[in-house]
Motif scaffolding. Structure first.
Motif, mmCIF file in Angstrom:
data_model
loop_
_atom_site.group_PDB
_atom_site.id
_atom_site.type_symbol
_atom_site.label_atom_id
_atom_site.label_comp_id
_atom_site.label_asym_id
_atom_site.label_seq_id
_atom_site.Cartn_x
_atom_site.Cartn_y
_atom_site.Cartn_z
ATOM 1 N N THR A 47 9.076 70.124 40.202
ATOM 2 C CA THR A 47 9.694 71.412 40.532
ATOM 3 C C THR A 47 9.470 72.436 39.422
ATOM 4 O O THR A 47 9.257 73.616 39.702
ATOM 5 N N THR A 48 9.491 71.990 38.176
ATOM 6 C CA THR A 48 9.236 72.896 37.052
ATOM 7 C C THR A 48 7.810 73.426 37.114
ATOM 8 O O THR A 48 7.577 74.634 37.016
ATOM 9 N N HIS A 51 7.411 75.880 39.894
ATOM 10 C CA HIS A 51 8.003 77.182 39.542
ATOM 11 C C HIS A 51 7.081 77.966 38.615
ATOM 12 O O HIS A 51 6.970 79.185 38.724
ATOM 13 N N ARG A 56 8.084 81.699 39.083
ATOM 14 C CA ARG A 56 9.536 81.797 39.234
ATOM 15 C C ARG A 56 10.309 81.268 38.029
ATOM 16 O O ARG A 56 11.526 81.294 38.027
ATOM 17 N N ARG A 57 9.616 80.777 37.029
ATOM 18 C CA ARG A 57 10.312 80.246 35.853
ATOM 19 C C ARG A 57 9.511 80.576 34.608
ATOM 20 O O ARG A 57 8.298 80.426 34.582
#
Length: 134
Positions: A47-48, A51, A56-57
């Motif tokens: 997920t990291t 992103h 998004r991160r």
């Protein structure tokens, strides 16, 4: 990384300033691999990584060894990518190599300080690690 030798991926790239997501997408396509493959091989939560690819991160608090590890995996898979490119795409400077002697010296200094001075040293070190405004 605890060697004093330079990383083979640290050589200057030819003025490539891709966004991190675009860079990783390109490298994964070259390697014919997926984000999930990279996440597993580089030990980064999927997920990291997803992103980062989607923008998004941020990456300001990411351990530099994570970027080095991703570059190493991607190079091993045949992607044309350097550590410097990943750091540049993440908006970060490539950290210099460290060695055990310097790390031990810094730790000895830190341990000799009072609690308040240790906090001060941490704040100073963190501010030194932040990207500078350009």
């Amino acid at each position: 990384m605890t060697t004093g030798q330079s990383d083979p991926g640290d050589h200057p790239a030819a003025d490539q300033s891709e966004e991190l997501g675009a860079l990783l997408t390109r490298a994964l396509a070259q390697a014919d691999k997926t984000q999930k493959d990279l996440a597993v091989a580089a030990n980064v939560p999927y997920t990291t990584l997803n992103h980062w690819v989607a923008g998004r991160r941020g990456t300001s608090r990411v351990d530099p060894d994570v970027f080095r590890g991703m570059a190493e995996v991607l190079r091993r898979w045949g992607a044309d990518i350097t550590v410097r490119q990943i750091f540049a795409a993440a908006g970060r400077a490539v950290p210099g190599p460290s060695d055990q002697e310097r790390e031990a010296r810094l730790l000895k200094i830190y341990r000799a300080l009072s609690t308040d001075r240790q906090r001060d040293l941490i704040q100073i070190a963190e501010s030194m690690g932040r990207p500078t405004a350009s």
